[in-house]
Design an enzyme around this catalytic site. Structure first.
Site, mmCIF file in Angstrom:
data_model
loop_
_atom_site.group_PDB
_atom_site.id
_atom_site.type_symbol
_atom_site.label_atom_id
_atom_site.label_comp_id
_atom_site.label_asym_id
_atom_site.label_seq_id
_atom_site.Cartn_x
_atom_site.Cartn_y
_atom_site.Cartn_z
ATOM 1 N N TYR A 61 0.833 -1.203 0.000
ATOM 2 C CA TYR A 61 0.000 0.000 0.000
ATOM 3 C C TYR A 61 0.863 1.246 0.000
ATOM 4 C CZ TYR A 61 -2.886 3.773 1.770
ATOM 5 O OH TYR A 61 -3.517 4.968 1.931
ATOM 6 N N GLU A 62 0.493 2.190 -0.844
ATOM 7 C CA GLU A 62 1.089 3.518 -0.823
ATOM 8 C C GLU A 62 -0.049 4.502 -1.068
ATOM 9 O OE1 GLU A 62 4.689 6.148 -2.798
ATOM 10 O OE2 GLU A 62 4.089 4.295 -3.774
ATOM 11 N N PRO A 63 -0.216 5.486 -0.186
ATOM 12 C CA PRO A 63 -1.306 6.446 -0.380
ATOM 13 C C PRO A 63 -1.165 7.174 -1.716
ATOM 14 C CG PRO A 63 -0.247 6.748 1.762
ATOM 15 C CD PRO A 63 0.585 5.774 0.995
ATOM 16 N N ALA A 66 1.025 10.118 -1.832
ATOM 17 C CA ALA A 66 2.464 9.916 -1.654
ATOM 18 C C ALA A 66 3.169 9.475 -2.938
ATOM 19 C CB ALA A 66 2.710 8.881 -0.562
#
EC number: 5.3.1.1
Length: 86
Positions: A61-63, A66
């Protein structure tokens, strides 16, 4: 219900057959596939099957905010999303 091959038989005891859904990894016909469940075995257990190897999936997961910005999520933010995924 999407039970694993280890929990499926005990899980079915409380369900009506028409509502049971089985989720297990299936292999092709015949052959020795150590650790896999054959199609023939799956047909004996239930009416519905989720095919694939979901127990081997890794989720990263990476927002969105970001991506490509050099910013990173805090451990608390990552833990919050982890909890939602579980």
């Amino acid at each position: 219900m999407a039970a694993t091959s280890l929990t499926a038989p005990p899980s079915f005891s409380g369900l009506r057959a028409s509502r049971a859904v089985v989720a297990m990894a299936g292999t092709g016909k015949g052959g020795a596939f150590t650790g896999e469940i054959s199609v023939e075995q799956l047909k004996d257990i239930g009416r519905w099957v989720i095919l694939g190897h979901s127990e081997r999936i890794v989720v990263a997961y990476e927002p969105v905010w970001a991506i490509g910005t050099g910013k990173v999520a805090t451990p608390d933010q990552a833990q919050e999303v982890h909890g939602l995924c579980r």
